[in-house]
Design a protein around this motif. Structure first.
Motif, PDB file in Angstrom:
ATOM      1  N   UNK A  87      -0.448   4.924  16.317  1.00 28.46           N
ATOM      2  CA  UNK A  87       0.329   4.941  15.085  1.00 28.46           C
ATOM      3  C   UNK A  87       1.034   3.616  14.913  1.00 28.46           C
ATOM      4  N   UNK A  88       1.233   3.222  13.665  1.00 27.84           N
ATOM      5  CA  UNK A  88       2.056   2.049  13.430  1.00 27.84           C
ATOM      6  C   UNK A  88       2.911   2.258  12.185  1.00 27.84           C
ATOM      7  N   UNK A  89       3.980   1.539  12.119  1.00 27.56           N
ATOM      8  CA  UNK A  89       4.893   1.635  10.980  1.00 27.56           C
ATOM      9  C   UNK A  89       5.145   0.233  10.464  1.00 27.56           C
ATOM     10  N   UNK A  90       5.216   0.080   9.172  1.00 24.02           N
ATOM     11  CA  UNK A  90       5.598  -1.206   8.626  1.00 24.02           C
ATOM     12  C   UNK A  90       6.374  -1.007   7.332  1.00 24.02           C
ATOM     13  N   UNK A  91       7.656  -1.214   7.439  1.00 17.19           N
ATOM     14  CA  UNK A  91       8.516  -1.066   6.256  1.00 17.19           C
ATOM     15  C   UNK A  91       8.071  -2.034   5.168  1.00 17.19           C
ATOM     16  N   UNK A  92       7.600  -3.187   5.609  1.00 17.28           N
ATOM     17  CA  UNK A  92       7.190  -4.208   4.661  1.00 17.28           C
ATOM     18  C   UNK A  92       6.000  -3.714   3.829  1.00 17.28           C
ATOM     19  N   UNK A  93       5.023  -3.132   4.518  1.00 16.76           N
ATOM     20  CA  UNK A  93       3.871  -2.607   3.783  1.00 16.76           C
ATOM     21  C   UNK A  93       4.313  -1.527   2.810  1.00 16.76           C
ATOM     22  N   UNK A  94       5.199  -0.671   3.249  1.00 16.12           N
ATOM     23  CA  UNK A  94       5.692   0.394   2.363  1.00 16.12           C
ATOM     24  C   UNK A  94       6.310  -0.216   1.106  1.00 16.12           C
TER      25      UNK A  94
ATOM     26  N   UNK B 138       2.588  16.792  11.007  1.00 16.91           N
ATOM     27  CA  UNK B 138       3.962  16.991  10.538  1.00 16.91           C
ATOM     28  C   UNK B 138       4.374  15.743   9.815  1.00 16.91           C
ATOM     29  N   UNK B 139       5.230  15.880   8.884  1.00 22.95           N
ATOM     30  CA  UNK B 139       5.832  14.706   8.306  1.00 22.95           C
ATOM     31  C   UNK B 139       7.070  14.383   9.123  1.00 22.95           C
ATOM     32  N   UNK B 140       7.037  13.228   9.729  1.00 25.67           N
ATOM     33  CA  UNK B 140       8.190  12.723  10.468  1.00 25.67           C
ATOM     34  C   UNK B 140       8.559  11.454   9.737  1.00 25.67           C
ATOM     35  N   UNK B 141       8.988  10.432  10.435  1.00 25.30           N
ATOM     36  CA  UNK B 141       9.103   9.190   9.695  1.00 25.30           C
ATOM     37  C   UNK B 141       7.677   8.758   9.414  1.00 25.30           C
ATOM     38  N   UNK B 142       7.538   8.015   8.344  1.00 24.45           N
ATOM     39  CA  UNK B 142       6.191   7.682   7.925  1.00 24.45           C
ATOM     40  C   UNK B 142       5.499   6.713   8.889  1.00 24.45           C
ATOM     41  N   UNK B 143       4.219   6.877   9.042  1.00 29.54           N
ATOM     42  CA  UNK B 143       3.463   5.940   9.863  1.00 29.54           C
ATOM     43  C   UNK B 143       1.998   6.000   9.469  1.00 29.54           C
ATOM     44  N   UNK B 144       1.254   4.985   9.878  1.00 26.86           N
ATOM     45  CA  UNK B 144      -0.169   4.946   9.595  1.00 26.86           C
ATOM     46  C   UNK B 144      -0.950   4.851  10.896  1.00 26.86           C
TER      47      UNK B 144
END
Lengths: 158, 158
Positions: free
Chosen positions: A112-119, A94-100
């Motif tokens: 899972x991890x999220x990084x606004x900076x990487x985005x 599913x697409x939720x908030x983005x994560x890698x």
DNA sequence: CCTGAAACTGAGACGCAATCTCAACCATGC
DNA sequence: GCATGGTTGAGATTGCGTCTCAGTTTCAGG
């Protein structure tokens, strides 16, 4: 149908999908709806086979062709995306908030991890290359704490 | 930036490969050597078909099976790695300094990018998750300037 | 040099995910 | 009614990648 957060998202996904289909002059068929429901009722990550199996279990089987076609539509509409490729077949989510993802190559665990900076940096890179991003996959392969510990305990080669 | 010593790297790759084979009790055959040479003589990114074609052109054809097998060995030895997956088949590349990829999903063009900042953040993320990174793939899929332009032009007349 | 065990090669069969084909099937509008 | 145009499913097809196996080559030890 109870008014839980899940049910709410579920309904909005159905509505969004209906809109998308209408906008393209496509038809909202029971099969398509059922694929959507099957996905959103439970699976965070899933492979096609999961969907095939679950729809059969529910007594609403659909052919692989239909499922693949519907998955493409849903991906086009931004409701799911290809998540992990490798080991033969493709997983969606599913697409939720983005994560890698961090993938432990030893035990298969996924974190899972999220990084606004990487985005942010990615967007910058795309701008610099005049490139229109549609999706991306960012996957770090390695060893989780447990597997690393286990391996360290074993004698390693000289 | 200094000129890349292709010949030097070439020789060391051959030596490294020979060592690797010996260490595993495997044999150093002309076919394997030729695959290595074909790869290192020119290709930064390549697909299996490129290698097949070029070896045939050189008058040293090898079967796909042999090429796949040799590619696995080279990847194991860290001399090449899987670079891009998608659009059906896998691309490999030499291992040089690290970089990631933009893939045009329309024409298949690949652009490389490097971001020390992203690398740094990744390390940070791994530390935070007590995760030992071994490799990663970071790939942004989208449309290159040319394909985006073409699509925009087409969309203006439905 | 020989020589033989073990590894290697190539042609083609095979496996498998994903896509395509096409006839039968709706749903809708006229 | 029936014509139009999208949809479905079963099965054929595609195409990357792997595997098989008989014949060939390598190389350490004589």
């Amino acid at each position: 149908m109870p008014h839980t957060p899940i049910a709410a998202r579920f309904a909005s996904a159905e509505a969004a999908f209906a809109d998308q289909l209408r906008a393209k002059g496509l038809k909202n068929t029971p099969e398509r709806l059922e694929v959507l429901r099957t996905i959103f009722s439970r699976h965070a990550h899933f492979a096609i086979e999961d969907i095939v199996a679950e729809m059969r279990r529910r007594g609403r089987p659909a052919s692989r062709a239909t499922i693949y076609r519907t998955l493409s539509l849903l991906a086009e509409g931004g409701m799911i995306r290809e998540a992990v490729r490798g080991n033969g077949y493709t997983h969606y989510e599913h697409v939720r908030e983005h994560h890698d993802h961090l993938l432990c190559v030893h035990c298969g665990a996924v974190v899972e991890f999220v990084s606004a900076e990487i985005e942010r940096i990615q967007d910058e890179i795309c701008r610099r290359h005049v490139f229109t991003p549609l999706s991306h996959s960012h996957q770090i392969n390695g060893l989780c704490a447990r597997c690393e510990g286990r391996r360290a305990r074993k004698a390693s080669r000289p």
